[in-house]
Write a protein that holds these residues in place. Structure first.
Motif, short mmCIF file in Angstrom:
data_model
loop_
_atom_site.label_atom_id
_atom_site.label_comp_id
_atom_site.label_asym_id
_atom_site.label_seq_id
_atom_site.Cartn_x
_atom_site.Cartn_y
_atom_site.Cartn_z
N LYS A 164 0.51 -1.09 0.48
CA LYS A 164 0.14 0.35 -0.52
C LYS A 164 1.01 1.15 0.07
CE LYS A 164 -3.88 -2.05 0.67
NZ LYS A 164 -5.12 -3.00 -1.00
N GLU A 165 0.45 2.02 0.37
CA GLU A 165 1.47 3.06 -0.27
C GLU A 165 2.46 4.20 1.05
OE1 GLU A 165 0.84 8.12 -0.29
OE2 GLU A 165 -1.17 6.59 -0.57
N PHE A 166 1.97 3.04 2.34
CA PHE A 166 2.14 3.77 2.96
C PHE A 166 2.53 2.48 4.17
CE2 PHE A 166 0.20 7.79 3.16
CZ PHE A 166 1.41 8.46 2.35
N TYR A 167 2.59 1.44 3.90
CA TYR A 167 2.00 0.35 4.63
C TYR A 167 2.06 -0.94 3.71
CZ TYR A 167 -2.42 -0.34 4.43
OH TYR A 167 -4.13 -0.11 4.15
N ARG A 168 2.19 -2.04 4.57
CA ARG A 168 1.96 -3.65 3.69
C ARG A 168 1.31 -4.42 4.99
NH1 ARG A 168 7.81 -2.73 4.59
NH2 ARG A 168 8.48 -2.47 2.93
N GLU A 169 0.12 -4.89 4.05
CA GLU A 169 -0.29 -6.00 5.00
C GLU A 169 -0.33 -7.51 4.03
OE1 GLU A 169 -4.65 -5.08 2.34
OE2 GLU A 169 -4.45 -3.95 4.55
N ASN A 170 0.07 -7.84 5.57
CA ASN A 170 0.77 -9.24 5.64
C ASN A 170 -0.67 -10.25 5.24
OD1 ASN A 170 3.65 -8.29 5.73
ND2 ASN A 170 2.82 -7.18 7.28
N HIS A 171 -1.19 -11.90 4.85
CA HIS A 171 -2.05 -12.00 4.47
C HIS A 171 -1.63 -13.48 4.79
CE1 HIS A 171 -4.62 -9.06 2.97
NE2 HIS A 171 -3.54 -8.63 2.23
N TYR A 172 -2.13 -14.32 6.10
CA TYR A 172 -2.45 -15.46 6.21
C TYR A 172 -3.65 -16.55 5.74
CZ TYR A 172 1.74 -13.61 8.37
OH TYR A 172 2.85 -13.18 8.96
N SER A 173 -3.49 -17.36 5.90
CA SER A 173 -5.12 -18.33 5.80
C SER A 173 -4.32 -19.27 6.67
CB SER A 173 -4.61 -19.41 4.34
OG SER A 173 -5.61 -20.12 4.07
N VAL A 174 -5.44 -18.96 7.53
CA VAL A 174 -5.99 -19.90 8.80
C VAL A 174 -7.07 -20.87 8.85
CG1 VAL A 174 -5.45 -19.52 11.37
CG2 VAL A 174 -4.19 -17.72 10.21
N THR A 175 -6.60 -22.64 9.38
CA THR A 175 -7.76 -22.82 9.25
C THR A 175 -7.52 -23.57 11.02
OG1 THR A 175 -7.43 -23.88 7.52
CG2 THR A 175 -9.18 -25.63 9.07
N ILE A 176 -9.00 -23.42 11.55
CA ILE A 176 -9.13 -23.91 13.09
C ILE A 176 -10.39 -24.98 13.40
CG2 ILE A 176 -9.79 -22.88 15.08
CD1 ILE A 176 -7.22 -21.66 14.76
N SER A 177 -9.76 -25.42 14.30
CA SER A 177 -11.06 -27.41 14.18
C SER A 177 -11.32 -26.28 16.18
CB SER A 177 -9.97 -27.96 14.65
OG SER A 177 -10.84 -29.06 14.75
N SER A 178 -12.62 -26.35 16.03
CA SER A 178 -12.93 -25.97 17.52
C SER A 178 -14.61 -25.69 17.80
CB SER A 178 -12.46 -23.93 17.81
OG SER A 178 -13.33 -23.53 17.32
N SER A 179 -15.19 -25.30 19.00
CA SER A 179 -16.28 -25.97 19.25
C SER A 179 -16.68 -23.76 18.65
CB SER A 179 -16.36 -25.50 20.40
OG SER A 179 -16.36 -24.15 21.32
N TYR A 180 -18.10 -24.07 18.49
CA TYR A 180 -18.70 -22.33 18.49
C TYR A 180 -18.04 -21.48 19.65
CZ TYR A 180 -21.22 -18.92 16.38
OH TYR A 180 -22.45 -17.79 16.17
N HIS A 181 -18.02 -21.17 20.44
CA HIS A 181 -18.09 -20.74 21.67
C HIS A 181 -16.53 -20.71 21.31
CE1 HIS A 181 -21.98 -20.20 22.52
NE2 HIS A 181 -22.52 -21.52 23.14
N SER A 182 -15.82 -21.22 21.41
CA SER A 182 -14.08 -21.26 21.74
C SER A 182 -13.74 -20.75 20.58
CB SER A 182 -13.80 -22.70 21.84
OG SER A 182 -14.13 -23.55 22.59
N LEU A 183 -14.77 -20.86 19.14
CA LEU A 183 -13.76 -19.31 18.19
C LEU A 183 -14.06 -17.95 18.49
CD1 LEU A 183 -13.49 -19.83 14.88
CD2 LEU A 183 -15.73 -20.00 14.63
N GLY A 184 -15.71 -17.53 19.41
CA GLY A 184 -15.91 -16.13 19.29
C GLY A 184 -14.57 -16.26 20.41
N ALA A 185 -14.17 -16.96 21.41
CA ALA A 185 -13.13 -16.67 21.96
C ALA A 185 -11.77 -16.13 21.79
CB ALA A 185 -12.75 -18.02 23.60
#
Length: 198
Positions: free
Chosen positions: A122-143
């Motif tokens: 970008k003009e003043f910064y960089r965006e660093n993207h990561y692909s992440v996969t998580i296995s969890s319960s629905y509530h743990s995902l919110g946490a």
């Protein structure tokens, strides 16, 4: 003869009077001229003293300002150091992975994939993207998302997809038998961190 003696005495007194007057005049002139010079010198010294006192007051005020500026610079350096931690010049992938692993443990989620992807300039910064996969319960995902939101550097989560775990029945049985929270969902998302440009 008496009158001659009187004249001589008068002349002597007159001469003595003139000598005394001349001496007094000379002394008066010397005193006034010397005193006048002395008085002028005293006035000059008083003016110089006042001027130096004024300069000293300015120096002391500037010294205080210098002390304040030094404290301000120290505070700014400290803030800059914390901002540099928050918005570093270079992305350190192992550090991001360590941070993500720590929050997955706290939120009782299990990362199954952490894949560095593209870096967007970008003009003043960089965006660093990561692909992440998580296995969890629905509530743990919110946490987990709450933990990620509290990282000390800016992050964003996008392209979130949540699906039921393909092994949902087995996870539920395993969770009941072992008294654990079942990992009922799989979440795929893109984690983005930001680094500054020099």
């Amino acid at each position: 003869m008496n009158s001659l003696n009187f004249n001589l005495n008068a002349k002597i007194w007159l001469y003595l009077g003139l000598c005394v007057a001349a001496a007094a005049g000379t002394l008066y002139h010397f005193y006034t001229s010397a005193y006048s010079e002395y008085h002028k010198e005293i006035q000059k010294l008083d003016r110089d003293t006042q001027k130096k006192k004024g300069e000293l007051r300015q120096i002391l005020a500037q010294k205080q300002r210098l002390t304040d500026l030094e404290k301000e610079i120290e505070r700014a350096n400290s803030e800059f150091a914390s901002l540099q931690d928050m918005f570093p010049d270079e992305e350190v992938i192992p550090r991001r992975l360590i941070d993500l692993t720590a929050v997955t443990r706290r939120s009782l989620t299990q990362p199954t994939r952490f894949l560095p992807m593209r870096v967007e300039e970008k003009e003043f910064y960089r965006e660093n993207h990561y692909s992440v996969t998580i296995s969890s319960s629905y509530h743990s995902l919110g946490a987990l998302f709450s933990e990620v939101a509290n990282f000390k550097y800016p992050t964003s989560i996008s392209k979130l997809q949540i699906v039921a775990s393909p092994e949902l029945d087995q996870e539920l049985i395993y969770g009941r038998e072992h008294g654990q929270i079942a990992k009922t969902v799989i979440a795929n998302f893109q984690l983005t961190t930001f680094t500054s440009k020099k």
